[in-house]
Design a protein around this motif. Sequence first.
Motif, PDB file in Angstrom:
ATOM      1  N   HIS A  78      54.946  56.530  13.452  1.00  0.00           N
ATOM      2  CA  HIS A  78      56.147  55.785  13.850  1.00  0.00           C
ATOM      3  C   HIS A  78      55.981  54.271  13.672  1.00  0.00           C
ATOM      4  O   HIS A  78      56.969  53.551  13.482  1.00  0.00           O
ATOM      5  CB  HIS A  78      56.554  56.154  15.278  1.00  0.00           C
ATOM      6  CG  HIS A  78      57.302  57.450  15.321  1.00  0.00           C
ATOM      7  ND1 HIS A  78      58.646  57.551  15.045  1.00  0.00           N
ATOM      8  CD2 HIS A  78      56.874  58.713  15.538  1.00  0.00           C
ATOM      9  CE1 HIS A  78      59.018  58.816  15.117  1.00  0.00           C
ATOM     10  NE2 HIS A  78      57.962  59.539  15.413  1.00  0.00           N
ATOM     11  N   ALA A  79      54.732  53.786  13.730  1.00  0.00           N
ATOM     12  CA  ALA A  79      54.508  52.369  13.427  1.00  0.00           C
ATOM     13  C   ALA A  79      54.827  52.104  11.947  1.00  0.00           C
ATOM     14  O   ALA A  79      55.506  51.131  11.600  1.00  0.00           O
ATOM     15  CB  ALA A  79      53.068  51.981  13.747  1.00  0.00           C
ATOM     16  N   TYR A 137      56.743  53.944  10.209  1.00  0.00           N
ATOM     17  CA  TYR A 137      58.187  54.188  10.120  1.00  0.00           C
ATOM     18  C   TYR A 137      58.951  52.877  10.365  1.00  0.00           C
ATOM     19  O   TYR A 137      59.941  52.589   9.687  1.00  0.00           O
ATOM     20  CB  TYR A 137      58.577  55.245  11.157  1.00  0.00           C
ATOM     21  CG  TYR A 137      60.034  55.604  11.186  1.00  0.00           C
ATOM     22  CD1 TYR A 137      60.517  56.663  10.430  1.00  0.00           C
ATOM     23  CD2 TYR A 137      60.937  54.888  11.969  1.00  0.00           C
ATOM     24  CE1 TYR A 137      61.865  56.993  10.457  1.00  0.00           C
ATOM     25  CE2 TYR A 137      62.276  55.215  11.993  1.00  0.00           C
ATOM     26  CZ  TYR A 137      62.737  56.266  11.240  1.00  0.00           C
ATOM     27  OH  TYR A 137      64.073  56.587  11.267  1.00  0.00           O
ATOM     28  N   SER A 138      58.485  52.087  11.333  1.00  0.00           N
ATOM     29  CA  SER A 138      59.140  50.805  11.620  1.00  0.00           C
ATOM     30  C   SER A 138      59.073  49.887  10.398  1.00  0.00           C
ATOM     31  O   SER A 138      60.043  49.195  10.070  1.00  0.00           O
ATOM     32  CB  SER A 138      58.470  50.108  12.811  1.00  0.00           C
ATOM     33  OG  SER A 138      58.619  50.891  13.968  1.00  0.00           O
ATOM     34  N   VAL A 139      57.914  49.898   9.731  1.00  0.00           N
ATOM     35  CA  VAL A 139      57.755  49.070   8.531  1.00  0.00           C
ATOM     36  C   VAL A 139      58.680  49.596   7.426  1.00  0.00           C
ATOM     37  O   VAL A 139      59.345  48.812   6.728  1.00  0.00           O
ATOM     38  CB  VAL A 139      56.282  49.070   8.066  1.00  0.00           C
ATOM     39  CG1 VAL A 139      56.120  48.306   6.761  1.00  0.00           C
ATOM     40  CG2 VAL A 139      55.389  48.479   9.154  1.00  0.00           C
ATOM     41  N   ALA A 187      61.453  51.160   7.862  1.00  0.00           N
ATOM     42  CA  ALA A 187      62.840  50.798   8.215  1.00  0.00           C
ATOM     43  C   ALA A 187      63.124  49.355   7.802  1.00  0.00           C
ATOM     44  O   ALA A 187      64.195  49.052   7.242  1.00  0.00           O
ATOM     45  CB  ALA A 187      63.051  50.964   9.725  1.00  0.00           C
TER      46      ALA A 187
END
Lengths: 520, 70
Positions: B32-33, B35-37, B39
């Motif tokens: 999810h980290a 995933y943030s990048v 996004a």
Amino acid sequence: MSLALLSAAPADRTPLFVVCGYMVMLLGLGVMTQRKFRGTSADYFAAGRSVGGFLLLMSVFGTTMTAFALVGSTGKAFDQGIGVYGLMASSSGLVHSLVFFLVGIRLWAVGKRNGYVTQIQYFRDRFQSSLLGWLLFPILVGLVIPYLLIGLLGSGIVVKGMTRGMFPEMFEGGAVPPWLSGLVVSAVVLFYIFYGGIRGAVWANTFQTLVFMVMGIVAFFLISNKLGGVGAATQKALEHAPDHLSRTGMIGKAQFLSYGLVPLSVGMFPHLFQHWLTAKSAKSFRLSVAWHPVFIAIVWVPCILMGLWAAGLAASDPAFNPPSSNGVLPYMVAKLVQSPLISGMLMAGILAAIMSSLDSQFVCLGTMFTHDVVLHRVGKDRFDDRQRVLIARGFIVAIVTITYLLTFFPPPHIFDLAVWCFSGFASLFPLVFASLYWRRVTRAGALASVIAMAISWFWLFYKGLIARPDGAEGDYLVGGMMPVAVIFAISTVALVLVSLVTAPPDERHLARFFRSGEAA
Amino acid sequence: MVVVLAVLHQDVWNWNSKALVLGFIPVGLAYHALYSVAAALMWMAALRWAWPSGVEAWANETGEDGEVSQ
């Protein structure tokens, strides 16, 4: 804070001096803002629509991140493990930017074109309905006030916990009492927004966002160093609290999915609407859209890891006993880092995160009372520009005072209210989205949507919070999903169905809100 | 792209895993980290190729900047 903390950190007053220094810096910033203030209502309510990309990014990020960003995320990971990041943070990174891109830019353009400063002005004009404004006003204010109370009460708890033993002869437990810390926080915020309005909030938010981002990272490196490095710290959690490294048994799959609707709330935050209107141009949104997800990761990932490590420590060492979930981060800093200076800086960082949301909300409520109640009722031509600013300042003082007084009589379950407030705002998102992209949405559809949202929200709120048996643990779920999923669906269905069965709006009126040639 | 990312957010394949990435970050968090990048990169691409052109000029058409209407 607990006795364990006391034994680790002597009642050194250095942390409080650091916080006092920080407050003085904010007052200085307020004076600087006052010098930039042009004395016009356009400047007071919308910063003269002159805010560039960097300030917009920092102020919007600071506004959307509350105290939860540092202490809440660490505490939630301590309770529920690493799944909290996917549940609350990475989904927000995607959805917040989506809202900035699809709703924020568009509302900025419509707002600039038609000269709005509040959401309700926009909705009243868009749907040609004064009634819609009167209906939305108590709902929006009612959803913001608990948020304000949580901020002030949270600051009181943090300061009380971190100052225990400092003043044994003056206060019970030697700690600065919440009434005093709440008074100082309210007075400092009031000082810089009273003179500078939304510009004061933008500048202060930028500064405070930098402070809490830096402090989160500093705390992370200092704590991981004391635990023998990041690998050793996580290994300890894997050995003693392995369930915290996955989502099994902690978060349900339907809950994880439905929680993705909660971040849509930013599309209906009245204080965020006002921040968007401060933008100098549409291009000012670019940094916010692109960097918001990364900023969330910068703040949240270290906090989630610290919460995980704390769970490992608590399971392996009986002497490691945080007083509460929200007290985990300050407890770790005091227990492991044992530096009064760092404790003070962390306390300043936590207060920064709280105050960077409080200021925008205070300005926003003052602006709403001025424009959506007084000026709407008596007519804007009754007052000149200077008088409008004076009225807003009067309302801001009144709101800060009332909010402060309300902290003496907090409603039950106040800290459980946050997700309910977000769910309420999120369930109004279909209204703002349809108003911007669907020509066919009607006044009756808008009214039906707001009423349906209010009724379903109250119904589930009653079942999920007021009538819920004492001692019930975990989030209240409906069929495994967050209540927002149900309220959002009801609000959307009411909006669409009632719009389709009522007469379409006048095309000439719509021309003010849609660019020529736009479909939908 | 937004829909693809929204689907990828539901990483049920990481649900039970306690594996560590780089020796310290649980795979569910690492995913999810990143995933943030992802996004952020997706939004950078959207700003480049899906920017609402003309919105600036449209907003400035009436020149009512700062005037508060009721």
